[in-house]
Design a protein around this motif. Structure first.
Motif, short mmCIF file in Angstrom:
data_model
loop_
_atom_site.label_atom_id
_atom_site.label_comp_id
_atom_site.label_asym_id
_atom_site.label_seq_id
_atom_site.Cartn_x
_atom_site.Cartn_y
_atom_site.Cartn_z
N GLN A 368 -45.46 -14.83 -49.07
CA GLN A 368 -44.93 -13.78 -49.93
C GLN A 368 -45.31 -12.38 -49.45
O GLN A 368 -44.55 -11.45 -49.54
N ARG A 369 -46.54 -12.26 -48.94
CA ARG A 369 -47.04 -10.93 -48.58
C ARG A 369 -47.22 -10.71 -47.09
O ARG A 369 -47.62 -9.63 -46.66
N GLY A 370 -46.93 -11.73 -46.29
CA GLY A 370 -47.02 -11.57 -44.84
C GLY A 370 -48.44 -11.42 -44.32
O GLY A 370 -48.69 -10.79 -43.31
N ILE A 371 -49.39 -12.02 -45.05
CA ILE A 371 -50.79 -11.95 -44.61
C ILE A 371 -51.17 -13.28 -43.97
O ILE A 371 -50.95 -14.34 -44.56
N LEU A 372 -51.72 -13.21 -42.76
CA LEU A 372 -52.12 -14.44 -42.07
C LEU A 372 -53.62 -14.40 -41.80
O LEU A 372 -54.12 -13.49 -41.14
N LEU A 373 -54.32 -15.41 -42.35
CA LEU A 373 -55.74 -15.57 -42.01
C LEU A 373 -55.77 -16.34 -40.70
O LEU A 373 -55.35 -17.49 -40.65
N THR A 374 -56.22 -15.68 -39.63
CA THR A 374 -56.07 -16.27 -38.30
C THR A 374 -57.31 -17.02 -37.81
O THR A 374 -57.28 -17.57 -36.71
N GLY A 375 -58.38 -17.04 -38.60
CA GLY A 375 -59.60 -17.71 -38.15
C GLY A 375 -60.04 -17.17 -36.81
O GLY A 375 -60.01 -15.95 -36.58
N ASP A 376 -60.41 -18.06 -35.89
CA ASP A 376 -60.83 -17.61 -34.56
C ASP A 376 -59.69 -17.72 -33.54
O ASP A 376 -59.93 -17.60 -32.34
N ASN A 377 -58.47 -17.94 -33.99
CA ASN A 377 -57.36 -17.98 -33.02
C ASN A 377 -57.01 -16.58 -32.53
O ASN A 377 -56.63 -16.39 -31.39
N ILE A 378 -57.11 -15.62 -33.43
CA ILE A 378 -56.92 -14.21 -33.07
C ILE A 378 -57.98 -13.43 -33.81
O ILE A 378 -58.15 -13.60 -35.02
N VAL A 379 -58.70 -12.58 -33.09
CA VAL A 379 -59.79 -11.85 -33.73
C VAL A 379 -59.65 -10.34 -33.50
O VAL A 379 -59.04 -9.92 -32.53
N GLY A 380 -60.23 -9.56 -34.42
CA GLY A 380 -60.13 -8.11 -34.32
C GLY A 380 -61.17 -7.49 -33.41
O GLY A 380 -61.17 -6.30 -33.16
N LEU A 412 -52.85 -9.32 -39.95
CA LEU A 412 -53.66 -10.45 -39.51
C LEU A 412 -55.10 -10.21 -39.92
O LEU A 412 -55.66 -9.14 -39.66
N LEU A 413 -55.68 -11.20 -40.58
CA LEU A 413 -57.10 -11.11 -40.94
C LEU A 413 -57.83 -12.17 -40.13
O LEU A 413 -57.67 -13.37 -40.36
N GLY A 414 -58.61 -11.71 -39.15
CA GLY A 414 -59.27 -12.63 -38.23
C GLY A 414 -60.68 -13.00 -38.65
O GLY A 414 -61.25 -12.42 -39.57
N GLY A 415 -61.24 -13.95 -37.93
CA GLY A 415 -62.59 -14.42 -38.20
C GLY A 415 -63.68 -13.43 -37.80
O GLY A 415 -64.82 -13.54 -38.22
N HIS A 416 -63.31 -12.46 -36.96
CA HIS A 416 -64.27 -11.42 -36.56
C HIS A 416 -63.51 -10.09 -36.45
O HIS A 416 -62.33 -10.09 -36.13
N GLY A 417 -64.23 -9.00 -36.69
CA GLY A 417 -63.65 -7.67 -36.48
C GLY A 417 -62.71 -7.23 -37.59
O GLY A 417 -62.42 -7.99 -38.52
N PRO A 418 -62.23 -5.98 -37.45
CA PRO A 418 -61.37 -5.40 -38.48
C PRO A 418 -59.99 -6.06 -38.55
O PRO A 418 -59.61 -6.77 -37.63
N PRO A 419 -59.27 -5.81 -39.65
CA PRO A 419 -57.93 -6.38 -39.78
C PRO A 419 -56.99 -5.80 -38.72
O PRO A 419 -57.23 -4.72 -38.20
N MET A 420 -55.94 -6.55 -38.43
CA MET A 420 -55.00 -6.12 -37.39
C MET A 420 -53.66 -5.82 -38.05
O MET A 420 -53.04 -6.70 -38.63
N THR A 421 -53.25 -4.55 -37.93
CA THR A 421 -52.10 -4.08 -38.72
C THR A 421 -50.76 -4.18 -37.99
O THR A 421 -49.74 -3.90 -38.59
N VAL A 422 -50.78 -4.52 -36.70
CA VAL A 422 -49.50 -4.68 -36.00
C VAL A 422 -49.45 -6.11 -35.44
O VAL A 422 -49.69 -6.33 -34.26
N PRO A 423 -49.14 -7.08 -36.33
CA PRO A 423 -49.31 -8.50 -35.99
C PRO A 423 -48.61 -8.96 -34.71
O PRO A 423 -49.25 -9.57 -33.85
N TYR A 424 -47.30 -8.68 -34.58
CA TYR A 424 -46.58 -9.27 -33.44
C TYR A 424 -47.05 -8.69 -32.12
O TYR A 424 -47.15 -9.40 -31.12
N ARG A 425 -47.37 -7.39 -32.12
CA ARG A 425 -47.88 -6.79 -30.89
C ARG A 425 -49.19 -7.47 -30.48
O ARG A 425 -49.43 -7.77 -29.32
N LYS A 426 -50.04 -7.73 -31.47
CA LYS A 426 -51.33 -8.36 -31.20
C LYS A 426 -51.13 -9.77 -30.64
O LYS A 426 -51.77 -10.15 -29.65
N ILE A 427 -50.26 -10.55 -31.26
CA ILE A 427 -50.06 -11.92 -30.80
C ILE A 427 -49.47 -11.91 -29.38
O ILE A 427 -49.90 -12.67 -28.51
#
Ligand SMILES: [Zn+2]
Length: 491
Positions: A368-380, A412-427
């Motif tokens: 609904q809100r486009g928030i992804l908890l990414t664990g350690d797959n993607i980190v900030g 993207l909310l990762g397991g480490h570091g700050p949140p990532m506000t531009v998801p597709y660029r990061k992935i």
């Protein structure tokens, strides 16, 4: 942990604003910035060496003078607003050329003020709090906030670079934009908007200072987005990270707790207090959820279940549960499963089995809100280690592709570091980075370098020798993938 640097920020009030519904000027930080990129904030920044050379009239003490000087300089540099007495004599064109003098280094801030017979007056800068960036952040500031009324006949103008844009906003409206998921902001910004939204009253300063965080006490409850508490816990993790992010997702009735990973008692205590605060408001903890098996993500599970008197189930993927010997997993989470919270607002998280970093790795998507908890797959912060046999490069890239294919991701909310506000660029960065490494590894192999140790020396030239042992694990993971794909067979 970095020590906080002195900084000053300005909450700029519009001249002649309606005191019952005041307008402030906020800026949007460029999404290219590593620190709070894409966030809405107030103009401000780190102190400059020359800030202390500026005399400030009516200042209570030298420390405050330096902060006021820094705040005024940042305000001028970022928005072109000159909050100095005597400045009303200057034309707009003169202010622009003054700014150019400062930016080009032709004049220092103190020289510029003296030269044009301008001076700062502490009465124009109302102190409304001092906030310290929590220790999880790679950059930390001890920031003094000042409320300043925009001088007559001056209009703020964002100078492009670090800032993407700026605008006047009614404080209440700005706060609601956070509530409605439209903007990201740090706790002091939200606190200021909320405090101002009830009006410029005689007790305004008192209300600003009423929270202990406004007096330099560390902020623990951080909610970049409503209902998602970002709660970094100090853990024995892999540098440069020093913390593992625990998330508390809550609504009116229930709380989900992801990765209570700290083995340290003081951190476990802080988390327990946060959980108790939410419970005291009538909620119950539904589950503790583990994204994967690593110690820095599960280290505080038993302490928290003990604190909750064992009533709360622990949930994880079967491939996580089977290897955790000291933690009892009560419920297994399967791929695509939907976890819905009872209560308001409705929150639904879809579990995604995304192996690669670990076999039983799970991500969680709020569609609904486009928030992804990414664990350690993607980190900030830092990099993701793929260490066979738990780690698998084929799986990891598949998981990244799957994450890339999710529609409408906003955060993207990762397991480490700050949140990532531009998801597709990061992935995309993650995918490209891995494929580039792989290409180089393949080149190395084809040129006759075959042992992982030697490959690291040829390919990981950008990585310090200290990290070579870990890089070797990644090379092995890449070689496994290349081998499985038949690319290592010489025709
Ligand atoms: Zn991990």
């Amino acid at each position: 942990m970095p020590t906080p640097k002195d900084a000053a920020a300005v909450i700029l009030l519009r001249a002649n604003t309606d005191p019952t519904n005041p307008e402030v000027y906020w800026v949007k930080r460029s999404d290219k910035l590593a620190f709070l990129g894409g966030f809405h904030a107030f103009p401000g920044g780190q102190l400059d060496e020359t800030d202390s050379e500026v005399p400030v009239q009516n200042s209570p003490n030298p420390e405050t003078s330096v902060m006021i000087s820094g705040a005024a300089r940042e305000l001028f540099e970022e928005l072109g607003i000159l909050a100095a007495r005597g400045g009303e004599q200057l034309t707009k064109g003169q202010r622009v050329s003054l700014l150019d003098d400062l930016e080009s280094g032709r004049m220092t801030w103190p020289n510029l003020l003296t030269h044009y017979e301008l001076y700062l007056d502490a009465n124009d800068f109302t102190f409304v709090g001092r906030w310290v960036t929590p220790p999880f952040s790679p950059k930390r500031f001890d920031t003094w906030f000042f409320l300043v009324t925009c001088p007559a006949k001056q209009e703020p103008n964002v100078i492009p670079g670090e800032l993407a844009s700026g605008e006047w906003v009614e404080a209440g409206d700005g706060f609601n934009r956070w509530v409605n998921d439209e903007i990201m902001a740090v706790p002091p910004t939200l606190h200021a908007l909320k405090t101002l939204s009830t009006g410029v009253t005689s007790d305004l300063v008192e209300r600003f200072l009423a929270t202990p965080q406004a007096q330099g006490q560390s902020v623990r409850r951080i909610e970049f987005r409503p209902n998602y508490i970002f709660f970094p816990l100090r853990t024995p993790t892999r540098p440069p990270a020093t913390h593992t992010n625990c998330y508390l997702v809550y609504n009116s009735k229930e709380i989900l707790i992801f990765d209570p990973g700290s083995p340290y008692e003081d951190e476990q205590q802080a988390l327990a207090e946060m959980v108790d605060e939410l419970r005291a408001e009538g909620r119950s903890v539904r589950e503790l959820i583990l994204t994967h098996l690593h110690p820095d993500h599960v280290g505080g599970v038993n302490a928290l279940t003990t604190h909750l008197e064992g009533h709360v189930p622990v949930a994880a993927h079967a491939q996580t549960a089977e290897v955790l010997s000291e933690i009892r997993v009560d419920r297994l989470i399967e791929d695509d499963e939907l976890i819905s919270l009872a209560g308001d607002p409705s929150i639904e998280l879809r579990a995604l089995h995304t192996p690669g970093h670990a076999r039983g790795h799970l991500c969680f998507l709020d569609e609904q809100r486009g928030i992804l908890l990414t664990g350690d797959n993607i980190v900030g912060l830092g990099s993701v280690l793929i260490d066979p046999p738990e780690g698998n490069m084929i799986d990891y890239l598949k998981s990244l592709e799957r994450m890339r294919s999710l529609p409408d991701l906003k955060l993207l909310l990762g397991g480490h570091g700050p949140p990532m506000t531009v998801p597709y660029r990061k992935i995309d960065e993650y995918i490209t980075h891995r494929l580039e490494r792989e290409e180089k590894i393949l080149e190395a192999v084809r040129s006759g370098v075959t042992s992982p140790e030697e490959i690291v020396k040829v390919v990981y030239t950008d990585v310090s020798p200290k990290a070579h042992a870990l890089a070797e694990r990644a090379v092995i993971a890449h070689l496994e993938k290349l081998d499985a794909e038949g690319k290592l067979t010489i025709n």
